[in-house]
Design an enzyme around this catalytic site. Structure first.
Site, PDB file in Angstrom:
ATOM      1  N   GLU A  11       0.817  -1.211   0.000  1.00 22.80           N
ATOM      2  CA  GLU A  11       0.000   0.000   0.000  1.00 22.80           C
ATOM      3  C   GLU A  11       0.851   1.261   0.000  1.00 22.80           C
ATOM      4  O   GLU A  11       0.489   2.275  -0.605  1.00 22.80           O
ATOM      5  CB  GLU A  11      -0.993   0.004   1.164  1.00 22.80           C
ATOM      6  N   ALA A  25       3.438 -38.282  -7.086  1.00 16.80           N
ATOM      7  CA  ALA A  25       2.975 -38.698  -8.412  1.00 16.80           C
ATOM      8  C   ALA A  25       2.763 -40.208  -8.352  1.00 16.80           C
ATOM      9  O   ALA A  25       3.649 -40.950  -7.915  1.00 16.80           O
ATOM     10  CB  ALA A  25       4.013 -38.345  -9.474  1.00 16.80           C
TER      11      ALA A  25
END
Length: 375
Positions: free
Chosen positions: A46, A148
């Site tokens: 910001e 996997a």
């Protein structure tokens, strides 16, 4: 808010141990300033957006994915900067997950007459900074078990299981698209955790090969009860202060000294069962400001991690293949026993499931813990 989230993601691997934050200032329907946070640049998103906007920030609306801070840390409070710049409205995706400060930024802004709104794109914002949320509330990293496997639950194929270890040729289960996603996951994480069995079997490098910038090198962590890590392994040869070994062995053995000379850090942990204490390991990583850990290991360590309760989420890549025999399951009970145990029956069901496609492969992501509620 979508643009703020997009900017925040540019802080991936650059903001840790701080959260990823993006900020957009809008006035009269036009973006007048924007920015994202990186740790080394210090300034918060910001504040960067305010600097870009200059005088155009007065009367503007700030869109930001995380509640503005109201406390002094490495920088001054962002709420004060917003008030000084004359921002009249703040739209935040989520509150700060830090229970010590959550809501205080909003309260300070409201007390000064600044309009506020929260909850826009909250789910996306929470997922983006779930590692920070886990660490700031429990001082432990978010641990993701990644594997996997074939459709019948095996993490090796018959040709790989039968070949000589000297060959060191890789037989991939999943597609190139899945492997690219794994590299993206490695880039987004602070540390990668594996077991000595994986090192001895595959001699992997375990690196982030995306080529994208990182603030800290990917920490490669090995659970090695008997300190068998070969000094000539690729992991050790390429160590540059980014390899950490947890072991039960004394730190003054010849192997430990040789590893340290090669640039490997060796840390002795208390024993739990047949290996180092996994809970103590993740607590140590938390003390080192490691926010996220990716577990890439064999069935034995996967099982142990789940049984120890340190796994927060799972990401499983399923290839359209069948191994056809019991070679190495994604989870292997102690001693290789297939029957259910108390630990197995206690594994909670995955929540908040998401399915993905990577080439021909199917991937499933699911959570064992809600880091914003289950501390």
């Amino acid at each position: 808010m979508d643009r703020a989230l997009q900017l925040a993601r540019q802080g991936e691997a650059l903001a840790s141990p701080n959260p990823m934050v993006g900020a957009v200032l809008v006035r009269d329907g036009q973006i007048v300033g924007e920015g994202f946070h990186t740790y080394d640049a210090r300034r918060h998103a910001e504040v960067i957006a305010l600097a870009v906007a200059g005088g155009a920030a007065r009367g503007a609306t700030l869109y930001i994915n995380l509640e503005p801070c109201c406390h002094t840390g490495r920088t001054a409070p962002c709420t004060e900067a917003l008030l000084a710049a004359g921002v009249h409205r703040v739209v935040a995706a989520m509150a700060d997950p830090n229970p010590a400060v959550s809501g205080r930024g909003f309260a300070q802004l409201r007390a000064a007459g600044v309009e506020g709104e929260t909850g826009v794109r909250q789910e996306q914002a929470r997922r983006l900074n779930e590692g920070f949320a886990r660490w700031i509330t429990a001082r432990r990293p978010l641990l993701t078990l990644k594997s996997a496997l074939t459709l019948d639950g095996q993490i090796v194929l018959p040709d790989r299981a039968d070949k000589s270890r000297r060959a060191r040729r890789v037989t991939w289960i999943t597609s190139e698209e899945s492997r690219e996603e794994v590299q993206r996951m490695r880039h987004a994480t602070d540390a990668l955790l594996t077991g000595i069995g994986t090192i001895l079997a595959d001699d992997p490098r375990l690196t982030d090969r995306t080529g994208r910038p990182r603030r800290r090198r990917l920490l490669r962590v090995v659970m090695d009860s008997r300190l068998r890590l070969p000094v000539k392994s690729r992991l050790v040869k390429e160590a540059e202060g980014d390899v950490l070994v947890f072991t039960r062995q004394a730190p003054d053995t010849p192997r430990a000294r040789a590893l340290r000379r090669a640039g490997v850090e060796v840390v002795r942990l208390p024993a739990r069962g047949n290996g180092p204490d996994l809970v103590a390991a993740v607590e140590e990583l938390g003390r080192r400001e490691i926010l996220t850990v990716l577990l890439e290991a064999g069935g034995t360590l996967n099982w142990a991690a789940l049984a120890a309760g340190i796994v927060d989420k799972m990401f499983l890549f399923y290839a359209p293949k069948v191994a056809g025999s019991e070679l190495m399951p994604v989870l292997r009970a102690p001693g290789g026993k297939p029957r259910a145990t108390r630990a197995q029956s206690a594994f909670p069901a995955l929540r908040s499931l998401t399915a993905y496609r990577f080439g021909p492969d199917l991937a499933v992501e699911g959570y064992l813990r809600d880091v914003y509620r289950d501390h």
